[in-house]
Scaffold this active site. Structure first.
Site, PDB file in Angstrom:
ATOM      1  N   SER A 195      25.380  37.981  32.296  1.00 17.49           N
ATOM      2  CA  SER A 195      25.804  36.621  32.659  1.00 17.49           C
ATOM      3  C   SER A 195      24.684  35.852  33.357  1.00 17.49           C
ATOM      4  O   SER A 195      24.916  35.105  34.303  1.00 17.49           O
ATOM      5  CB  SER A 195      27.051  36.669  33.549  1.00 17.49           C
ATOM      6  OG  SER A 195      28.115  37.327  32.910  1.00 17.49           O
ATOM      7  N   ASP A 318      33.516  34.913  29.512  1.00  9.88           N
ATOM      8  CA  ASP A 318      34.739  34.124  29.662  1.00  9.88           C
ATOM      9  C   ASP A 318      35.216  33.526  28.340  1.00  9.88           C
ATOM     10  O   ASP A 318      36.371  33.106  28.232  1.00  9.88           O
ATOM     11  CB  ASP A 318      34.527  33.006  30.687  1.00  9.88           C
ATOM     12  CG  ASP A 318      34.492  33.522  32.111  1.00  9.88           C
ATOM     13  OD1 ASP A 318      34.967  34.652  32.349  1.00  9.88           O
ATOM     14  OD2 ASP A 318      33.976  32.807  32.997  1.00  9.88           O
ATOM     15  N   ARG A 391      42.987  32.595  31.689  1.00 11.55           N
ATOM     16  CA  ARG A 391      42.372  32.561  30.365  1.00 11.55           C
ATOM     17  C   ARG A 391      43.247  33.243  29.293  1.00 11.55           C
ATOM     18  O   ARG A 391      43.143  32.903  28.118  1.00 11.55           O
ATOM     19  CB  ARG A 391      40.975  33.173  30.414  1.00 11.55           C
ATOM     20  CG  ARG A 391      40.066  32.389  31.348  1.00 11.55           C
ATOM     21  CD  ARG A 391      38.604  32.590  31.107  1.00 11.55           C
ATOM     22  NE  ARG A 391      37.839  31.932  32.151  1.00 11.55           N
ATOM     23  CZ  ARG A 391      37.531  30.636  32.159  1.00 11.55           C
ATOM     24  NH1 ARG A 391      37.928  29.866  31.160  1.00 11.55           N
ATOM     25  NH2 ARG A 391      36.844  30.112  33.152  1.00 11.55           N
TER      26      ARG A 391
END
Length: 438
Positions: A195, A318, A391
Protein backbone atom coordinates in the site's frame (compact mmCIF):
# COMPACT_ATOMS: atom_id res chain seq x y z
CA UNK A 1 -30.70 -1.26 9.18
CA UNK A 2 -31.80 -3.42 6.25
CA UNK A 3 -31.29 -2.17 2.69
CA UNK A 4 -33.71 -3.79 0.25
CA UNK A 5 -32.68 -3.28 -3.38
CA UNK A 6 -34.82 -3.91 -6.43
CA UNK A 7 -32.07 -4.56 -8.99
CA UNK A 8 -31.65 -2.27 -11.97
CA UNK A 9 -28.72 -0.62 -13.76
CA UNK A 10 -27.24 2.60 -12.41
CA UNK A 11 -26.36 5.51 -14.68
CA UNK A 12 -25.77 9.24 -14.59
CA UNK A 13 -23.51 11.54 -12.60
CA UNK A 14 -22.77 11.61 -8.90
CA UNK A 15 -20.49 13.93 -6.87
CA UNK A 16 -17.39 12.57 -5.16
CA UNK A 17 -17.24 12.83 -1.40
CA UNK A 18 -14.14 14.11 0.40
CA UNK A 19 -11.23 11.68 0.55
CA UNK A 20 -11.22 9.99 3.94
CA UNK A 21 -7.54 9.08 3.61
CA UNK A 22 -6.52 12.65 2.84
CA UNK A 23 -8.83 14.21 5.43
CA UNK A 24 -7.33 12.13 8.27
CA UNK A 25 -3.84 13.32 7.43
CA UNK A 26 -4.70 16.97 6.79
CA UNK A 27 -6.73 17.37 9.97
CA UNK A 28 -3.97 15.82 12.09
CA UNK A 29 -1.31 18.04 10.51
CA UNK A 30 -3.50 21.12 10.99
CA UNK A 31 -4.02 20.32 14.68
CA UNK A 32 -0.24 20.10 15.13
CA UNK A 33 0.64 23.22 13.14
CA UNK A 34 1.73 26.70 14.21
CA UNK A 35 -1.51 28.52 13.41
CA UNK A 36 -5.11 28.27 12.28
CA UNK A 37 -5.87 26.23 9.14
CA UNK A 38 -9.02 26.37 7.03
CA UNK A 39 -9.77 23.03 5.35
CA UNK A 40 -12.11 22.89 2.36
CA UNK A 41 -13.99 19.64 2.96
CA UNK A 42 -17.61 19.09 1.93
CA UNK A 43 -18.38 15.84 3.76
CA UNK A 44 -17.49 13.75 6.78
CA UNK A 45 -18.01 10.21 8.05
CA UNK A 46 -17.66 8.20 11.26
CA UNK A 47 -13.92 7.66 10.78
CA UNK A 48 -13.15 11.34 10.22
CA UNK A 49 -15.33 12.25 13.18
CA UNK A 50 -13.21 9.86 15.27
CA UNK A 51 -9.97 11.61 14.31
CA UNK A 52 -11.50 15.02 15.09
CA UNK A 53 -12.70 13.67 18.44
CA UNK A 54 -9.21 12.43 19.36
CA UNK A 55 -7.49 15.68 18.40
CA UNK A 56 -10.07 17.63 20.37
CA UNK A 57 -9.31 15.44 23.39
CA UNK A 58 -5.66 16.48 23.05
CA UNK A 59 -6.60 20.16 23.18
CA UNK A 60 -7.14 21.20 19.54
CA UNK A 61 -10.25 23.20 18.65
CA UNK A 62 -11.89 21.98 15.46
CA UNK A 63 -15.17 23.33 14.18
CA UNK A 64 -17.28 22.99 11.07
CA UNK A 65 -17.68 26.28 9.24
CA UNK A 66 -19.06 27.22 5.84
CA UNK A 67 -17.21 25.16 3.25
CA UNK A 68 -15.33 22.89 5.62
CA UNK A 69 -13.32 22.91 8.84
CA UNK A 70 -11.43 25.49 10.85
CA UNK A 71 -8.66 23.97 12.96
CA UNK A 72 -7.08 25.78 15.91
CA UNK A 73 -4.03 23.89 17.21
CA UNK A 74 -3.76 22.83 20.84
CA UNK A 75 -1.93 25.23 23.21
CA UNK A 76 1.84 24.98 23.15
CA UNK A 77 4.27 24.39 25.96
CA UNK A 78 6.33 27.52 26.62
CA UNK A 79 9.27 25.39 27.73
CA UNK A 80 9.40 23.01 24.77
CA UNK A 81 7.47 24.82 22.03
CA UNK A 82 5.40 21.68 21.59
CA UNK A 83 1.71 21.03 21.82
CA UNK A 84 0.66 20.48 25.40
CA UNK A 85 -1.25 17.20 25.50
CA UNK A 86 -3.99 17.12 28.09
CA UNK A 87 -3.22 14.73 30.97
CA UNK A 88 -5.75 11.96 31.34
CA UNK A 89 -7.30 12.47 27.89
CA UNK A 90 -9.50 9.70 26.49
CA UNK A 91 -9.13 9.22 22.73
CA UNK A 92 -12.17 7.43 21.30
CA UNK A 93 -11.20 6.02 17.90
CA UNK A 94 -14.58 4.43 17.23
CA UNK A 95 -13.93 1.71 14.64
CA UNK A 96 -11.28 3.66 12.76
CA UNK A 97 -8.02 1.77 12.33
CA UNK A 98 -6.47 4.80 10.62
CA UNK A 99 -7.29 7.00 13.61
CA UNK A 100 -5.72 4.59 16.09
CA UNK A 101 -2.58 3.91 14.05
CA UNK A 102 -2.01 7.59 13.28
CA UNK A 103 -2.90 9.03 16.67
CA UNK A 104 -0.99 6.49 18.78
CA UNK A 105 2.48 7.62 17.55
CA UNK A 106 1.34 11.26 17.68
CA UNK A 107 0.22 10.89 21.29
CA UNK A 108 3.53 9.22 22.14
CA UNK A 109 5.46 12.03 20.42
CA UNK A 110 3.54 14.55 22.54
CA UNK A 111 4.22 12.58 25.72
CA UNK A 112 0.49 12.35 26.30
CA UNK A 113 -0.92 10.54 29.31
CA UNK A 114 -3.86 9.28 27.30
CA UNK A 115 -6.20 6.30 27.03
CA UNK A 116 -7.25 4.97 23.64
CA UNK A 117 -10.66 3.30 23.38
CA UNK A 118 -12.70 2.06 20.43
CA UNK A 119 -15.47 -0.24 19.28
CA UNK A 120 -16.20 -3.09 16.88
CA UNK A 121 -13.15 -5.10 15.84
CA UNK A 122 -10.73 -2.24 16.49
CA UNK A 123 -9.26 -3.79 19.63
CA UNK A 124 -8.57 -7.01 17.71
CA UNK A 125 -6.70 -5.32 14.88
CA UNK A 126 -2.91 -5.63 15.22
CA UNK A 127 -0.54 -2.92 16.43
CA UNK A 128 2.64 -5.01 16.30
CA UNK A 129 5.43 -4.21 15.48
CA UNK A 130 4.50 -0.51 15.71
CA UNK A 131 3.86 -0.82 19.45
CA UNK A 132 7.24 -2.45 20.08
CA UNK A 133 9.01 0.34 18.18
CA UNK A 134 7.22 2.98 20.24
CA UNK A 135 8.19 1.24 23.48
CA UNK A 136 11.82 0.94 22.36
CA UNK A 137 11.79 4.72 21.75
CA UNK A 138 10.76 5.46 25.35
CA UNK A 139 6.97 5.31 25.38
CA UNK A 140 4.99 3.27 27.88
CA UNK A 141 1.99 1.33 26.57
CA UNK A 142 -0.34 -0.38 29.01
CA UNK A 143 -3.02 -2.79 27.82
CA UNK A 144 -1.44 -4.04 24.60
CA UNK A 145 -3.46 -6.75 22.89
CA UNK A 146 -6.74 -4.90 23.03
CA UNK A 147 -8.47 -1.73 24.14
CA UNK A 148 -8.37 0.36 26.29
CA UNK A 149 -4.70 1.16 25.68
CA UNK A 150 -2.88 3.74 27.81
CA UNK A 151 0.14 5.78 26.74
CA UNK A 152 2.66 7.47 29.04
CA UNK A 153 6.11 8.94 28.51
CA UNK A 154 7.43 10.77 25.48
CA UNK A 155 9.06 8.88 22.65
CA UNK A 156 12.50 9.83 21.39
CA UNK A 157 13.65 10.55 17.87
CA UNK A 158 15.75 7.86 16.24
CA UNK A 159 15.50 4.95 13.84
CA UNK A 160 12.31 2.91 13.63
CA UNK A 161 12.40 -0.36 11.73
CA UNK A 162 9.38 -2.08 10.19
CA UNK A 163 8.90 -4.92 7.70
CA UNK A 164 7.21 -3.96 4.46
CA UNK A 165 4.38 -6.47 4.80
CA UNK A 166 2.74 -4.70 7.76
CA UNK A 167 0.14 -1.95 7.53
CA UNK A 168 1.35 1.14 5.70
CA UNK A 169 -0.56 3.07 8.39
CA UNK A 170 2.27 2.24 10.82
CA UNK A 171 4.72 4.04 8.53
CA UNK A 172 2.34 6.97 8.08
CA UNK A 173 1.75 7.22 11.83
CA UNK A 174 5.47 7.46 12.55
CA UNK A 175 5.94 10.04 9.79
CA UNK A 176 3.11 12.16 11.22
CA UNK A 177 4.75 11.99 14.66
CA UNK A 178 8.32 12.64 13.47
CA UNK A 179 8.15 16.47 13.09
CA UNK A 180 7.23 16.72 16.79
CA UNK A 181 10.39 14.97 17.99
CA UNK A 182 13.63 16.64 19.05
CA UNK A 183 16.01 15.26 16.47
CA UNK A 184 16.09 13.38 13.18
CA UNK A 185 13.81 10.41 12.73
CA UNK A 186 14.29 7.56 10.27
CA UNK A 187 11.62 5.04 9.38
CA UNK A 188 13.33 2.08 7.72
CA UNK A 189 11.12 -0.39 5.87
CA UNK A 190 12.58 -3.75 4.88
CA UNK A 191 11.00 -5.61 1.97
CA UNK A 192 8.43 -4.33 -0.49
CA UNK A 193 6.16 -1.80 1.21
CA UNK A 194 2.51 -2.75 0.80
CA UNK A 195 0.00 0.00 0.00
CA UNK A 196 2.86 2.39 -0.84
CA UNK A 197 0.51 5.02 -2.37
CA UNK A 198 -0.92 5.68 1.11
CA UNK A 199 2.57 6.53 2.42
CA UNK A 200 3.11 8.78 -0.60
CA UNK A 201 -0.15 10.53 0.32
CA UNK A 202 1.18 11.11 3.85
CA UNK A 203 4.42 12.56 2.47
CA UNK A 204 2.44 14.87 0.18
CA UNK A 205 0.35 16.22 3.08
CA UNK A 206 3.46 16.70 5.22
CA UNK A 207 5.01 18.70 2.41
CA UNK A 208 1.98 20.98 2.27
CA UNK A 209 2.56 21.70 5.96
CA UNK A 210 6.23 22.54 5.42
CA UNK A 211 7.66 19.17 6.51
CA UNK A 212 10.27 17.69 4.18
CA UNK A 213 10.61 13.92 4.00
CA UNK A 214 13.59 12.44 2.18
CA UNK A 215 13.27 8.95 0.73
CA UNK A 216 16.23 6.70 0.04
CA UNK A 217 15.83 3.38 -1.76
CA UNK A 218 18.42 0.67 -1.32
CA UNK A 219 18.92 -2.90 -0.18
CA UNK A 220 19.81 -4.74 3.00
CA UNK A 221 22.95 -6.85 3.37
CA UNK A 222 20.74 -9.84 2.56
CA UNK A 223 19.57 -8.22 -0.66
CA UNK A 224 16.05 -7.28 0.45
CA UNK A 225 14.59 -3.94 -0.67
CA UNK A 226 15.15 -1.19 1.92
CA UNK A 227 13.32 2.14 1.96
CA UNK A 228 14.35 4.77 4.49
CA UNK A 229 12.12 7.79 5.16
CA UNK A 230 13.92 10.60 7.01
CA UNK A 231 12.33 13.57 8.79
CA UNK A 232 14.21 16.19 10.78
CA UNK A 233 12.75 18.05 13.74
CA UNK A 234 11.10 20.95 11.96
CA UNK A 235 7.50 21.37 13.13
CA UNK A 236 4.32 21.79 11.13
CA UNK A 237 3.70 25.13 9.40
CA UNK A 238 0.15 25.90 8.43
CA UNK A 239 -0.61 26.65 4.76
CA UNK A 240 -3.57 28.62 6.16
CA UNK A 241 -5.90 27.12 3.54
CA UNK A 242 -5.94 23.62 2.08
CA UNK A 243 -8.50 21.46 0.29
CA UNK A 244 -9.36 17.77 0.63
CA UNK A 245 -9.60 15.99 -2.73
CA UNK A 246 -12.51 13.89 -3.89
CA UNK A 247 -12.28 10.26 -2.76
CA UNK A 248 -11.24 7.72 -5.39
CA UNK A 249 -11.80 4.79 -2.99
CA UNK A 250 -15.52 5.50 -2.77
CA UNK A 251 -15.84 6.76 -6.34
CA UNK A 252 -14.74 3.25 -7.30
CA UNK A 253 -18.12 1.81 -6.30
CA UNK A 254 -19.96 3.99 -8.82
CA UNK A 255 -17.43 3.39 -11.59
CA UNK A 256 -17.75 -0.36 -11.04
CA UNK A 257 -21.54 0.04 -11.21
CA UNK A 258 -21.00 1.70 -14.59
CA UNK A 259 -18.99 -1.28 -15.81
CA UNK A 260 -21.79 -3.65 -14.74
CA UNK A 261 -24.70 -1.58 -16.05
CA UNK A 262 -26.08 -0.52 -19.42
CA UNK A 263 -25.07 3.14 -19.52
CA UNK A 264 -22.16 5.21 -18.31
CA UNK A 265 -21.59 6.45 -14.77
CA UNK A 266 -19.60 9.62 -14.09
CA UNK A 267 -18.09 10.69 -10.77
CA UNK A 268 -17.55 14.44 -10.60
CA UNK A 269 -14.86 15.94 -8.37
CA UNK A 270 -12.02 13.39 -8.54
CA UNK A 271 -8.58 14.45 -9.72
CA UNK A 272 -6.77 12.61 -12.50
CA UNK A 273 -3.47 13.74 -10.96
CA UNK A 274 -4.28 12.48 -7.47
CA UNK A 275 -1.68 10.63 -5.43
CA UNK A 276 -4.46 8.33 -4.13
CA UNK A 277 -3.63 4.78 -5.20
CA UNK A 278 -7.27 3.91 -5.77
CA UNK A 279 -7.38 6.23 -8.78
CA UNK A 280 -6.21 3.07 -10.57
CA UNK A 281 -9.75 1.68 -10.42
CA UNK A 282 -10.29 3.03 -13.93
CA UNK A 283 -7.26 1.17 -15.26
CA UNK A 284 -8.44 -2.03 -13.56
CA UNK A 285 -11.93 -1.73 -15.07
CA UNK A 286 -10.48 -1.16 -18.53
CA UNK A 287 -8.41 -4.34 -18.08
CA UNK A 288 -11.75 -6.10 -17.55
CA UNK A 289 -12.92 -4.56 -20.84
CA UNK A 290 -14.98 -1.57 -19.75
CA UNK A 291 -14.49 1.74 -21.51
CA UNK A 292 -13.41 4.81 -19.59
CA UNK A 293 -12.24 8.36 -19.71
CA UNK A 294 -11.23 10.99 -17.19
CA UNK A 295 -10.29 14.61 -17.16
CA UNK A 296 -8.97 16.96 -14.50
CA UNK A 297 -12.17 16.84 -12.45
CA UNK A 298 -14.22 13.76 -13.38
CA UNK A 299 -14.05 10.09 -14.32
CA UNK A 300 -16.47 8.08 -16.46
CA UNK A 301 -16.87 4.35 -17.04
CA UNK A 302 -19.04 2.86 -19.79
CA UNK A 303 -20.05 -0.82 -19.92
CA UNK A 304 -18.69 -3.23 -22.50
CA UNK A 305 -17.91 -6.93 -22.69
CA UNK A 306 -16.16 -7.93 -19.45
CA UNK A 307 -13.48 -10.63 -19.34
CA UNK A 308 -11.63 -12.11 -16.39
CA UNK A 309 -8.17 -10.81 -15.45
CA UNK A 310 -5.30 -11.49 -13.07
CA UNK A 311 -4.48 -8.58 -10.76
CA UNK A 312 -1.96 -8.06 -7.95
CA UNK A 313 -3.88 -5.88 -5.47
CA UNK A 314 -1.20 -5.25 -2.83
CA UNK A 315 -1.24 -1.48 -3.56
CA UNK A 316 -5.05 -1.23 -3.90
CA UNK A 317 -6.50 -3.64 -1.30
CA UNK A 318 -9.61 -1.52 -0.63
CA UNK A 319 -10.72 -2.00 -4.24
CA UNK A 320 -10.81 -5.79 -4.05
CA UNK A 321 -14.40 -6.27 -2.78
CA UNK A 322 -16.04 -4.12 -5.44
CA UNK A 323 -13.71 -5.34 -8.21
CA UNK A 324 -14.68 -8.86 -7.11
CA UNK A 325 -18.31 -7.90 -7.79
CA UNK A 326 -17.28 -6.91 -11.33
CA UNK A 327 -15.29 -10.13 -11.74
CA UNK A 328 -18.35 -12.14 -10.71
CA UNK A 329 -20.03 -11.01 -13.95
CA UNK A 330 -16.98 -11.16 -16.25
CA UNK A 331 -16.42 -14.01 -18.70
CA UNK A 332 -13.88 -16.56 -17.54
CA UNK A 333 -11.70 -16.61 -14.44
CA UNK A 334 -10.38 -13.69 -12.40
CA UNK A 335 -7.57 -14.02 -9.88
CA UNK A 336 -6.74 -11.38 -7.28
CA UNK A 337 -3.40 -11.83 -5.48
CA UNK A 338 -1.55 -9.85 -2.82
CA UNK A 339 -4.65 -9.48 -0.62
CA UNK A 340 -3.36 -10.68 2.77
CA UNK A 341 -3.98 -7.27 4.41
CA UNK A 342 -7.71 -7.75 3.81
CA UNK A 343 -7.88 -10.28 6.62
CA UNK A 344 -7.40 -7.58 9.27
CA UNK A 345 -9.84 -4.93 8.10
CA UNK A 346 -13.26 -4.20 9.64
CA UNK A 347 -13.99 -7.82 8.75
CA UNK A 348 -11.83 -10.56 7.26
CA UNK A 349 -12.54 -9.14 3.81
CA UNK A 350 -11.17 -12.12 1.94
CA UNK A 351 -13.67 -14.35 3.71
CA UNK A 352 -16.59 -11.92 3.74
CA UNK A 353 -16.19 -10.88 0.10
CA UNK A 354 -16.22 -14.53 -0.95
CA UNK A 355 -19.10 -15.49 1.35
CA UNK A 356 -21.43 -12.59 0.54
CA UNK A 357 -20.89 -12.66 -3.21
CA UNK A 358 -21.54 -16.41 -3.02
CA UNK A 359 -24.79 -15.63 -1.22
CA UNK A 360 -25.78 -13.59 -4.28
CA UNK A 361 -25.04 -16.51 -6.59
CA UNK A 362 -21.42 -15.77 -7.57
CA UNK A 363 -18.71 -18.42 -7.69
CA UNK A 364 -15.93 -17.07 -5.49
CA UNK A 365 -13.33 -18.86 -3.39
CA UNK A 366 -10.41 -17.84 -1.24
CA UNK A 367 -7.11 -19.21 -2.47
CA UNK A 368 -4.00 -18.38 -0.43
CA UNK A 369 -3.82 -14.61 0.00
CA UNK A 370 -6.24 -13.94 -2.83
CA UNK A 371 -9.54 -14.69 -4.52
CA UNK A 372 -10.47 -16.81 -7.52
CA UNK A 373 -13.72 -15.90 -9.24
CA UNK A 374 -15.54 -17.75 -12.02
CA UNK A 375 -17.72 -15.23 -13.81
CA UNK A 376 -21.30 -15.56 -15.01
CA UNK A 377 -23.51 -13.04 -16.87
CA UNK A 378 -26.02 -12.59 -14.05
CA UNK A 379 -26.26 -13.27 -10.32
CA UNK A 380 -29.32 -14.63 -8.56
CA UNK A 381 -29.69 -12.11 -5.75
CA UNK A 382 -30.43 -12.89 -2.11
CA UNK A 383 -29.62 -11.74 1.39
CA UNK A 384 -26.16 -10.70 2.54
CA UNK A 385 -24.65 -9.53 5.81
CA UNK A 386 -22.37 -6.49 5.92
CA UNK A 387 -20.40 -7.95 8.86
CA UNK A 388 -20.33 -4.31 10.04
CA UNK A 389 -17.93 -3.59 7.17
CA UNK A 390 -18.71 -0.58 5.01
CA UNK A 391 -17.00 -1.93 1.92
CA UNK A 392 -18.89 -5.23 2.06
CA UNK A 393 -22.23 -3.39 2.31
CA UNK A 394 -21.37 -1.16 -0.66
CA UNK A 395 -19.99 -4.10 -2.65
CA UNK A 396 -23.30 -5.92 -2.31
CA UNK A 397 -25.26 -2.84 -3.43
CA UNK A 398 -23.11 -2.59 -6.56
CA UNK A 399 -23.39 -6.32 -7.25
CA UNK A 400 -27.18 -5.89 -7.19
CA UNK A 401 -26.88 -4.16 -10.59
CA UNK A 402 -26.41 -7.62 -12.12
CA UNK A 403 -28.81 -9.59 -9.93
CA UNK A 404 -32.06 -11.14 -11.18
CA UNK A 405 -33.80 -11.10 -7.81
CA UNK A 406 -34.10 -8.82 -4.80
CA UNK A 407 -30.96 -8.05 -2.79
CA UNK A 408 -31.17 -7.48 0.95
CA UNK A 409 -28.22 -6.12 2.92
CA UNK A 410 -28.39 -6.63 6.69
CA UNK A 411 -26.33 -4.15 8.70
CA UNK A 412 -26.43 -1.62 5.86
CA UNK A 413 -25.71 1.21 8.33
CA UNK A 414 -22.05 0.13 8.11
CA UNK A 415 -21.73 2.56 5.17
CA UNK A 416 -21.69 5.42 7.71
CA UNK A 417 -18.09 4.54 8.52
CA UNK A 418 -16.88 6.11 5.28
CA UNK A 419 -19.88 7.16 3.18
CA UNK A 420 -23.05 8.21 5.05
CA UNK A 421 -24.67 9.44 1.82
CA UNK A 422 -24.05 6.21 -0.07
CA UNK A 423 -27.67 5.14 -0.45
CA UNK A 424 -28.79 8.69 -1.24
CA UNK A 425 -26.25 8.74 -4.09
CA UNK A 426 -27.33 5.23 -5.09
CA UNK A 427 -30.83 6.62 -5.65
CA UNK A 428 -29.35 9.63 -7.48
CA UNK A 429 -28.05 7.18 -10.09
CA UNK A 430 -31.47 5.57 -10.45
CA UNK A 431 -31.14 2.85 -7.85
CA UNK A 432 -34.28 1.51 -6.18
CA UNK A 433 -33.42 0.97 -2.52
CA UNK A 434 -35.61 0.91 0.57
CA UNK A 435 -34.01 1.39 3.99
CA UNK A 436 -35.73 -0.36 6.88
CA UNK A 437 -34.87 0.00 10.57
CA UNK A 438 -34.37 -3.38 12.24
Amino acid sequence: MLARINPQPLSGTVPAIASKSMAHRIIIAAALANGVTRIACDSTCADIDATIRCLTALGARIQWVSGGLEVHPAPKSIEHGLLRALAGATLDCGESGSTLRFMLPVACALGADATFVGSGRLGERPLSPLAEELIAAGSELEGLGGLPLRTKGRMRAGRFELPGNVSSQYVSGLLLAAPLLAGTTEVAVTGELESRPYVDLTIDVLGRFGVEVTVEEGATAAGLPLTVFTVSSQGYRTPREIAVEGDWSNAAFWLCAGALGRHSVTVRGVSANSIQGDRNVGAALMLFGAKGQRNARAATIRPDRLRGITLDAHDIPDLVPVLAAVASCAEGTTRFTGCSRLRIKESDRLATTAAELTNLGARVRVEGDGLVIEGSPMLAGGRVNSHNDHRIAMMAAVAAVRCEGMVEIAGAEAVNKSYPDFFEHYRMLGGDVELIDE
